[in-house]
Scaffold this motif. Sequence first.
Motif, PDB file in Angstrom:
ATOM      1  N   ASN A   1      31.487 -22.656  55.140  1.00 14.27           N
ATOM      2  CA  ASN A   1      30.572 -23.117  54.098  1.00 14.27           C
ATOM      3  C   ASN A   1      30.033 -21.982  53.238  1.00 14.27           C
ATOM      4  O   ASN A   1      30.222 -21.955  52.012  1.00 14.27           O
ATOM      5  N   ASP A   2      29.345 -21.034  53.834  1.00 16.31           N
ATOM      6  CA  ASP A   2      28.620 -20.026  53.056  1.00 16.31           C
ATOM      7  C   ASP A   2      29.564 -19.080  52.326  1.00 16.31           C
ATOM      8  O   ASP A   2      29.294 -18.676  51.182  1.00 16.31           O
ATOM      9  N   GLU A   3      30.680 -18.736  52.966  1.00 15.17           N
ATOM     10  CA  GLU A   3      31.659 -17.882  52.302  1.00 15.17           C
ATOM     11  C   GLU A   3      32.280 -18.602  51.103  1.00 15.17           C
ATOM     12  O   GLU A   3      32.572 -17.979  50.073  1.00 15.17           O
TER      13      GLU A   3
ATOM     14  N   VAL B   1      30.743 -20.909  49.265  1.00 12.45           N
ATOM     15  CA  VAL B   1      29.724 -20.971  48.208  1.00 12.45           C
ATOM     16  C   VAL B   1      29.727 -19.704  47.372  1.00 12.45           C
ATOM     17  O   VAL B   1      29.589 -19.756  46.138  1.00 12.45           O
ATOM     18  N   GLU B   2      29.919 -18.548  47.986  1.00 13.78           N
ATOM     19  CA  GLU B   2      29.967 -17.291  47.230  1.00 13.78           C
ATOM     20  C   GLU B   2      31.106 -17.305  46.218  1.00 13.78           C
ATOM     21  O   GLU B   2      30.948 -16.844  45.086  1.00 13.78           O
TER      22      GLU B   2
ATOM     23  N   MET C   1      30.342 -28.449  49.709  1.00 13.45           N
ATOM     24  CA  MET C   1      29.703 -27.476  50.597  1.00 13.45           C
ATOM     25  C   MET C   1      28.182 -27.653  50.529  1.00 13.45           C
ATOM     26  O   MET C   1      27.631 -27.930  49.455  1.00 13.45           O
ATOM     27  N   ASP C   2      27.512 -27.459  51.644  1.00 11.52           N
ATOM     28  CA  ASP C   2      26.049 -27.553  51.671  1.00 11.52           C
ATOM     29  C   ASP C   2      25.433 -26.378  50.911  1.00 11.52           C
ATOM     30  O   ASP C   2      25.849 -25.227  51.064  1.00 11.52           O
ATOM     31  N   GLY C   3      24.441 -26.671  50.073  1.00 15.12           N
ATOM     32  CA  GLY C   3      23.675 -25.639  49.393  1.00 15.12           C
ATOM     33  C   GLY C   3      24.309 -25.067  48.151  1.00 15.12           C
ATOM     34  O   GLY C   3      23.732 -24.182  47.508  1.00 15.12           O
ATOM     35  N   ARG C   4      25.466 -25.596  47.749  1.00 18.17           N
ATOM     36  CA  ARG C   4      26.144 -24.938  46.623  1.00 18.17           C
ATOM     37  C   ARG C   4      25.465 -25.194  45.287  1.00 18.17           C
ATOM     38  O   ARG C   4      25.513 -24.353  44.400  1.00 18.17           O
TER      39      ARG C   4
ATOM     40  N   ALA D   1      22.606 -22.639  44.843  1.00 23.09           N
ATOM     41  CA  ALA D   1      23.148 -21.291  44.691  1.00 23.09           C
ATOM     42  C   ALA D   1      23.800 -21.111  43.324  1.00 23.09           C
ATOM     43  O   ALA D   1      23.618 -20.076  42.665  1.00 23.09           O
TER      44      ALA D   1
END
Length: 328
Positions: free
Chosen positions: A143-145, A147-148, A171-174, A177
Amino acid sequence: MPQFPNTRLRRLRAYDWSRRLVRETRLTPDDLIWTVVVSDSADPTEPVASMPGVERLSVKAAAKAAREARDLGIPAIAIFPHIDPAHKDEAGTEALNRDGLVARAVRAMKDAAPEVGLICDVALDPFTTHGHDGVLKDGRILNDETVEKLIAQAIVQAEAGCDVIAPSDMMDGRIGAIRASLDSAGQQDTMIMSYAAKYASAFYGPYRDAIGSAKALTGDKKTYQMDPGNSDEALREVAMDIEEGADMVMVKPGLPYLDIVARVKAEFAMPTYVFQVSGEYAMIQAAAAQGWIDGERVMMESLAAFKRAGADGILTYFAPRAARALHG
């Protein structure tokens, strides 16, 4: 309510003019967003076998399509890329190319018809060798990778001239961000249309054919796209994306999820869009080709159903054809 025979509801249905006077839902070209697949091919157009009537467009042909949209009164085009396999890798690096296919198509279309809004898909699946929307490691989407990478992709698209960034990755939080990063990059006027309730659907098959990811896809997308059995979860997804800064929200697919469209619009009163996806388009076209349905009427009836459910607009491959029909 008065009873029969004093009340005869058929009276209002008797004539074309009276049916028009009492019609509750009206579809216009303003409700349409044309979904277009662009390609690096040397040919101006390439037919998509699983979507009769849909073609991949070269950059030059995409610019021509932008002018056609302007002339038909279609307010916006959603752009999806078919990437040369030679430019794909595990990480989807080509998505960050400032002179890549999407950026060149956006610039050409804006030069051709600056008054037509351009909506750019943000996800890695057209660019990866594995066909997933994000960074894949040991069979899992990180997920976090991911989003970047989506942040960088969104900035590339906005700087090329895209008006609306449309993250379809789930993705969660995208959304938060991407919003923060666009603002920091001086792109605070760039809008975000979130694929807020995107289901792990079987209706996407022809689209994957159109962008060239169908054969590449390993496994499925059930760990990040929504379960078709869930409705309340869609409201949670939409609420989170609105809180994070989405300007508009979307439900995908369309006809099988009219209940979700209606719930989202009633709950949030936000600009709400729906995607009439490739499988929906292909089914109508295939049945019409067999003479089993009146393709033109079913096309218009399906689009009207989205409006009746509460959608403010519809992403559809039928957009130019429907706009011509609406113009009479």
